[in-house]
Design an enzyme around this catalytic site. Structure first.
Site, PDB file in Angstrom:
ATOM      1  N   HIS A 217       2.763  89.126  42.661  1.00 55.76           N
ATOM      2  CA  HIS A 217       3.118  90.512  42.369  1.00 55.76           C
ATOM      3  C   HIS A 217       4.605  90.783  42.554  1.00 55.76           C
ATOM      4  CE1 HIS A 217      -0.945  92.172  41.782  1.00 55.76           C
ATOM      5  NE2 HIS A 217      -1.329  91.263  42.667  1.00 55.76           N
ATOM      6  N   ASP A 221       6.710  92.803  39.920  1.00 60.59           N
ATOM      7  CA  ASP A 221       7.544  93.971  40.222  1.00 60.59           C
ATOM      8  C   ASP A 221       8.938  93.817  39.628  1.00 60.59           C
ATOM      9  OD1 ASP A 221       5.441  95.061  41.581  1.00 60.59           O
ATOM     10  OD2 ASP A 221       6.207  94.588  43.590  1.00 60.59           O
ATOM     11  N   GLU A 247       1.495  98.658  34.254  1.00 57.64           N
ATOM     12  CA  GLU A 247       2.562  98.129  33.398  1.00 57.64           C
ATOM     13  C   GLU A 247       2.759  98.978  32.152  1.00 57.64           C
ATOM     14  OE1 GLU A 247      -1.203  95.932  32.047  1.00 57.64           O
ATOM     15  OE2 GLU A 247      -0.410  96.921  33.824  1.00 57.64           O
TER      16      GLU A 247
END
Length: 342
Positions: A217, A221, A247
């Site tokens: 993740h 990010d 997203e």
């Protein structure tokens, strides 16, 4: 009514002051008329009517900034006028005005109003029984003003922080869905008044779950932040980007349609293909585009953009699909045309 009072701090202060004026000043106005002091009674009545009028204006127009300024001036100048007419007992009316001013206007303006009011009071030498009383009043009034300034300044900072947390996405720094709803409503109202065209773009990063699953993740990010930076660098200052969720993002474009809108989307897609990367390779996105129709609701507008995005995802991804209300002539291409998919 209660909802507006809960969400609009300045309006709640204006309303509270208006209600306090009705309860606090009305008996004194009546008493002074009964005592034959028509000058003081007239001043009280004028202050009362002015405050109520400003309060009504604030509720009707929603212009609490201008209303707050007028109300602060009325309250402070009215307190000085009352003291000039009735003498020593009028001094006490200034203290609540000194405090309230900081919640009606900015701290800088409130400080100026307070200093002017205190100076005006001290200039009325006949109001005070002695110099000691005058300097005592001045000192206590300044302490009250300083305390109110500190409290109001801290409250403003806390309110700004809360508003920031409530409207900004903490990861990407763009406005969140709550802000988007407000901005789209404003855009719809402005389009209805001015006839200015507005385009709505919903975009979704292709295979983003795979990026998170394979690289973590943290990498996901970084991709989101890079996407936001790239879009902001590639669009105008008047364009607004919102994080819709995960997203998925929404881009609001005022003043574009037809061939111009097609050029914007082609350029944005080209830049993303060229510059968006992650450890596994290139990043692409799918786009759904919809122009706001005459008299169309915001919900319908969003739904059409979302439907176009769904079509872009279902027909191969890395595509720009225009909503079905845009003709081929408007978009310079047909809906879902391979020309846009490159």
């Amino acid at each position: 009514m209660l909802k507006r009072l809960r969400t609009d701090f300045r309006l709640s202060i204006i309303t509270l002051l208006g209600a306090s004026a009705l309860l606090g000043i009305t008996p004194f106005a009546i008493m002074r008329f009964l005592q034959g002091n028509f000058v003081a009674g007239s001043i009280d009545t004028s202050i009362l009517l002015s405050i109520c009028g400003v309060m009504a204006y604030a509720w009707i127009t929603g212009d609490t900034r201008r209303s707050g300024m007028v109300l602060a001036v009325i309250a402070c100048s009215g307190a000085v006028a009352v003291a000039a007419v009735v003498g020593e007992v009028g001094l006490f009316w200034l203290y609540p005005c000194l405090v309230t001013a900081f919640f009606l206007v900015s701290p800088r303006i409130a400080t100026f109003l307070n200093l002017v009011s205190i100076a005006a009071m001290t200039a009325l030498g006949d109001v005070f029984q002695s110099d000691v009383q005058m300097w005592t009043f001045t000192a206590t009034a300044l302490v009250v003003s300083a305390t109110a300034f500190a409290f109001a300044h801290r409250t403003d900072n806390q309110r700004e922080r809360l508003e920031h947390l409530a409207t900004i996405d903490p990861l990407t720094g763009v406005k969140n869905r709550r802000s988007m709803d407000e901005e789209l409503n404003l855009a719809g109202a402005h389009a209805e008044r001015s006839g200015l065209s507005y385009a709505l773009v919903m975009l979704d990063i292709d295979h983003f779950k795979k990026v998170n699953d394979e690289y973590g993740h943290g990498v996901g990010d970084v991709v989101l932040v890079d996407l936001v930076t790239l879009i902001q660098q590639s669009t105008r200052k008047s364009d607004q980007l919102f994080r819709y969720g995960g997203e998925e993002f929404v881009l609001l474009l005022p003043g574009v349609d037809g061939a111009g809108l097609t050029a914007v989307m082609n350029n944005l897609q080209h830049i993303m293909r060229k510059k968006m990367r992650h450890p596994g390779g290139a990043i692409s996105a799918s786009f759904g585009v919809a122009l706001l129709g005459p008299g169309e609701s915001i919900e319908s507008w969003l739904e059409r953009a979302d439907t176009a995005l769904y079509e872009a995802k279902e027909t191969g991804r890395d595509r720009v699909v225009f909503s079905d209300n845009m003709s081929a002539a408007d978009a310079d291409v047909s809906v879902g045309s391979p020309e846009l998919a490159g």
